[in-house]
Write a protein that holds these residues in place. Sequence first.
Motif, PDB file in Angstrom:
ATOM      1  N   ASN A  59       1.110  -1.306  -0.207  1.00 30.94           N
ATOM      2  CA  ASN A  59      -0.169   0.157   0.057  1.00 30.94           C
ATOM      3  C   ASN A  59       1.378   1.336   0.328  1.00 30.94           C
ATOM      4  O   ASN A  59       2.111   1.153   0.079  1.00 30.94           O
ATOM      5  CB  ASN A  59      -1.099   0.530   1.107  1.00 30.94           C
ATOM      6  CG  ASN A  59      -0.221  -0.235   2.665  1.00 30.94           C
ATOM      7  OD1 ASN A  59       0.690   0.988   2.257  1.00 30.94           O
ATOM      8  ND2 ASN A  59      -0.047  -1.277   3.111  1.00 30.94           N
ATOM      9  N   GLY A  60       0.440   2.128   0.053  1.00 28.96           N
ATOM     10  CA  GLY A  60       1.338   3.579  -0.130  1.00 28.96           C
ATOM     11  C   GLY A  60       1.690   4.319   0.676  1.00 28.96           C
ATOM     12  O   GLY A  60       2.489   4.495   1.231  1.00 28.96           O
ATOM     13  N   THR A  61       0.833   3.904   2.115  1.00 26.11           N
ATOM     14  CA  THR A  61       1.859   4.003   2.774  1.00 26.11           C
ATOM     15  C   THR A  61       3.087   3.960   3.718  1.00 26.11           C
ATOM     16  O   THR A  61       3.769   3.858   3.528  1.00 26.11           O
ATOM     17  CB  THR A  61       0.344   4.091   4.101  1.00 26.11           C
ATOM     18  OG1 THR A  61      -1.108   4.325   4.161  1.00 26.11           O
ATOM     19  CG2 THR A  61       1.391   4.173   5.708  1.00 26.11           C
ATOM     20  N   SER A  85      -2.407  17.411   4.755  1.00 26.75           N
ATOM     21  CA  SER A  85      -1.998  16.084   3.847  1.00 26.75           C
ATOM     22  C   SER A  85      -3.361  15.029   4.134  1.00 26.75           C
ATOM     23  O   SER A  85      -3.712  14.962   5.560  1.00 26.75           O
ATOM     24  CB  SER A  85      -0.852  15.936   3.520  1.00 26.75           C
ATOM     25  OG  SER A  85      -0.856  14.459   2.784  1.00 26.75           O
ATOM     26  N   PHE A  86      -3.128  13.815   3.738  1.00 26.74           N
ATOM     27  CA  PHE A  86      -3.800  12.771   4.416  1.00 26.74           C
ATOM     28  C   PHE A  86      -3.136  12.462   5.303  1.00 26.74           C
ATOM     29  O   PHE A  86      -1.407  12.341   5.469  1.00 26.74           O
ATOM     30  CB  PHE A  86      -4.176  11.966   3.661  1.00 26.74           C
ATOM     31  CG  PHE A  86      -4.768  10.844   3.717  1.00 26.74           C
ATOM     32  CD1 PHE A  86      -5.734  10.662   4.406  1.00 26.74           C
ATOM     33  CD2 PHE A  86      -3.386   9.167   3.608  1.00 26.74           C
ATOM     34  CE1 PHE A  86      -5.906   9.122   5.403  1.00 26.74           C
ATOM     35  CE2 PHE A  86      -4.532   7.560   4.414  1.00 26.74           C
ATOM     36  CZ  PHE A  86      -5.515   7.857   5.386  1.00 26.74           C
ATOM     37  N   ASP A 157       5.804  12.413  -1.408  1.00 29.28           N
ATOM     38  CA  ASP A 157       4.700  11.590  -1.909  1.00 29.28           C
ATOM     39  C   ASP A 157       4.111  11.592  -2.960  1.00 29.28           C
ATOM     40  O   ASP A 157       3.124  12.530  -2.666  1.00 29.28           O
ATOM     41  CB  ASP A 157       3.646  12.105  -0.444  1.00 29.28           C
ATOM     42  CG  ASP A 157       2.382  11.305  -0.542  1.00 29.28           C
ATOM     43  OD1 ASP A 157       2.297  10.447  -1.220  1.00 29.28           O
ATOM     44  OD2 ASP A 157       1.973  11.273   0.647  1.00 29.28           O
ATOM     45  N   CYS A 159       1.330  10.049  -3.564  1.00 35.63           N
ATOM     46  CA  CYS A 159       0.333   9.216  -4.076  1.00 35.63           C
ATOM     47  C   CYS A 159      -0.649   9.736  -4.901  1.00 35.63           C
ATOM     48  O   CYS A 159      -1.880   9.012  -5.484  1.00 35.63           O
ATOM     49  CB  CYS A 159      -0.185   8.440  -1.906  1.00 35.63           C
ATOM     50  SG  CYS A 159       0.936   7.518  -1.565  1.00 35.63           S
ATOM     51  N   GLN A 160      -1.369  10.804  -5.059  1.00 36.09           N
ATOM     52  CA  GLN A 160      -2.555  11.428  -5.261  1.00 36.09           C
ATOM     53  C   GLN A 160      -2.035  11.933  -6.638  1.00 36.09           C
ATOM     54  O   GLN A 160      -2.769  12.536  -7.325  1.00 36.09           O
ATOM     55  CB  GLN A 160      -2.782  12.416  -4.300  1.00 36.09           C
ATOM     56  CG  GLN A 160      -3.426  11.961  -3.435  1.00 36.09           C
ATOM     57  CD  GLN A 160      -4.248  13.222  -2.621  1.00 36.09           C
ATOM     58  OE1 GLN A 160      -4.142  14.237  -2.798  1.00 36.09           O
ATOM     59  NE2 GLN A 160      -4.640  12.802  -0.877  1.00 36.09           N
ATOM     60  N   SER A 181       0.396   5.280  -3.903  1.00 38.67           N
ATOM     61  CA  SER A 181      -1.009   4.347  -3.908  1.00 38.67           C
ATOM     62  C   SER A 181      -1.771   4.335  -4.763  1.00 38.67           C
ATOM     63  O   SER A 181      -2.073   4.329  -5.417  1.00 38.67           O
ATOM     64  CB  SER A 181      -1.856   5.128  -2.815  1.00 38.67           C
ATOM     65  OG  SER A 181      -2.563   4.356  -2.331  1.00 38.67           O
ATOM     66  N   LYS A 186      -7.773   5.583  -6.207  1.00 38.09           N
ATOM     67  CA  LYS A 186      -6.481   7.030  -6.387  1.00 38.09           C
ATOM     68  C   LYS A 186      -6.533   7.344  -8.442  1.00 38.09           C
ATOM     69  O   LYS A 186      -7.814   6.370  -8.383  1.00 38.09           O
ATOM     70  CB  LYS A 186      -5.029   6.926  -5.730  1.00 38.09           C
ATOM     71  CG  LYS A 186      -4.883   6.536  -3.955  1.00 38.09           C
ATOM     72  CD  LYS A 186      -4.405   7.915  -3.915  1.00 38.09           C
ATOM     73  CE  LYS A 186      -5.571   7.565  -2.028  1.00 38.09           C
ATOM     74  NZ  LYS A 186      -4.173   7.745  -1.864  1.00 38.09           N
TER      75      LYS A 186
HETATM   76  C1  LIG Z   1      -3.931   7.691  -0.146  1.00 39.18           C
HETATM   77  C2  LIG Z   1      -2.314   8.562   0.681  1.00 39.18           C
HETATM   78  C3  LIG Z   1      -1.863   8.090   1.516  1.00 39.18           C
HETATM   79  C4  LIG Z   1      -1.753   6.221   1.424  1.00 39.18           C
HETATM   80  O1  LIG Z   1      -2.312   5.414   1.010  1.00 39.18           O
HETATM   81  P1  LIG Z   1      -2.378   3.975   1.133  1.00 39.18           P
HETATM   82  O2  LIG Z   1      -2.348   3.727  -0.406  1.00 39.18           O
HETATM   83  O3  LIG Z   1      -3.951   4.405   1.599  1.00 39.18           O
HETATM   84  O4  LIG Z   1      -1.642   3.171   2.479  1.00 39.18           O
HETATM   85  C5  LIG Z   1      -0.558   8.642   1.817  1.00 39.18           C
HETATM   86  N1  LIG Z   1      -0.320   9.938   1.352  1.00 39.18           N
HETATM   87  C6  LIG Z   1      -1.205  10.477   0.482  1.00 39.18           C
HETATM   88  C7  LIG Z   1      -2.147  11.762   0.662  1.00 39.18           C
HETATM   89  C8  LIG Z   1      -2.388  10.232   0.143  1.00 39.18           C
HETATM   90  O5  LIG Z   1      -2.995  10.392  -0.360  1.00 39.18           O
END
Ligand SMILES: *Cc1c(COP(=O)(O)O)cnc(C)c1O
Length: 404
Positions: A59-61, A85-86, A157, A159-160, A181, A186
């Motif tokens: 996963n992204g985390t 941020s998230f 990061d 992820c988005q 992520s 996403k």
């Molecule tokens: C979605 C997201 C993450 C984490 O991704 P996961 O796959 O849900 O663990 C981290 N940072 C940002 C900015 C995100 O939007």
Amino acid sequence: MKVKLIDLTRQNKGIEKGIIREIKNMFSNVSFIMGENVHEFEKEFAQYIGVKHAISVGNGTDALVIALKALGIKKNDEVITTAYSFFATAEAIAVIGAIPVFVDVKLDTYNIDENLIEEKITNKTRAILPVHLFGNPCNMKKINEIAKKHNLYVVEDACQAVGSTYDNAKIGSLSNIACFSFFPTKNLGCAGDGGMITTNDDKLATICKAFRSHGSGSDGKLAYEYLNGIDVPKEASQDDDATIKNNTVYNPMKYYNYLIGHNSRLDEIQAIILRAKFSKLKKWTEERKRIANYYDKKLEHTNLVLPEVEKNGKHVYHLYILQSDKRDSLTKYLKEKEIATGIYYQVPLHLQEAMLKYGYKVGDFPNAEYLSNRTFAIPLYVGMTKEEQDYVINCLKEYDKNGR
Ligand SMILES: *Cc1c(COP(=O)(O)O)cnc(C)c1O
């Protein structure tokens, strides 16, 4: 008319059959972990981003956690990041015992204010972790200049922001290491959890591979040597091909562990889904931009604050974010009209309950706090019809005109 914030069923059209066929194959081959599709997807993704290595993870985390660990970031090291941020952005820093040091955001792009970074650098700072929020790239030129000057790493990061660019280079290729992520919503999402790390650094790639799989095997041994500054002869740093091509072959190295790692791999089933969607990503990104540009044009002369793109950047509109000082009554009005909205993010990172131990308080980051009271996302997704877009626009305009 009912309009969801995101309708994922629309993007399944035309890819479902192929996915199901591939999943059936996977079942008869019983290749569930680190199979052919995972390796092919890593290659395709690396090529798309324009980097040497793409290392898939769970996963992204985990991508963020593993990337930070791969850089050797440890307990009490400081990592500079955005206050807006998230949660996972700050969580990844905190979970390895490092200290998230927040910086306020810019009111136009909502990204970390690069002009406020330097004043936060101390002798404990190890890295800068910018977030390309909502798909809008950060000012990577300035951030990289600061990092170079102060001898810091940059971890993106992303992820988005899959597919977005800065200075014509893909986001994810502009730093030491970047994280993606594939959470279902996403821009490139699987049917569960998935993530990816990208880097041009051979050593970092090996360390990430080791960490995603219990720090074991030949990658684990090499990673241990890299992390501890032990000189490794060049020929030793080759991939162990037998274990990669056929994971059913007994590999004695697998049960020798050199690092405390993770179990964080991308499932073969998710790789199948991601490869099918990946082939559409370019087209889908164009579609997102078209919808966003249409919103921009139609909402221009309202009291709403529209998204602004970073200079020299291309936005991929993971979310289309508006600002209104009447957010609560406006989103309530839209709900009555059956239009869904989302709030990203109601609580800035420095004010999250779990972050209170770092000693931040209300007023520390006025822009992040201001935005968290005003921003909201309106529907934008692949397959959204013109009628749906027009309905959202008309309802927003109607509210705006009546000044409710
Ligand atoms: C979605 C997201 C993450 C984490 O991704 P996961 O796959 O849900 O663990 C981290 N940072 C940002 C900015 C995100 O939007």
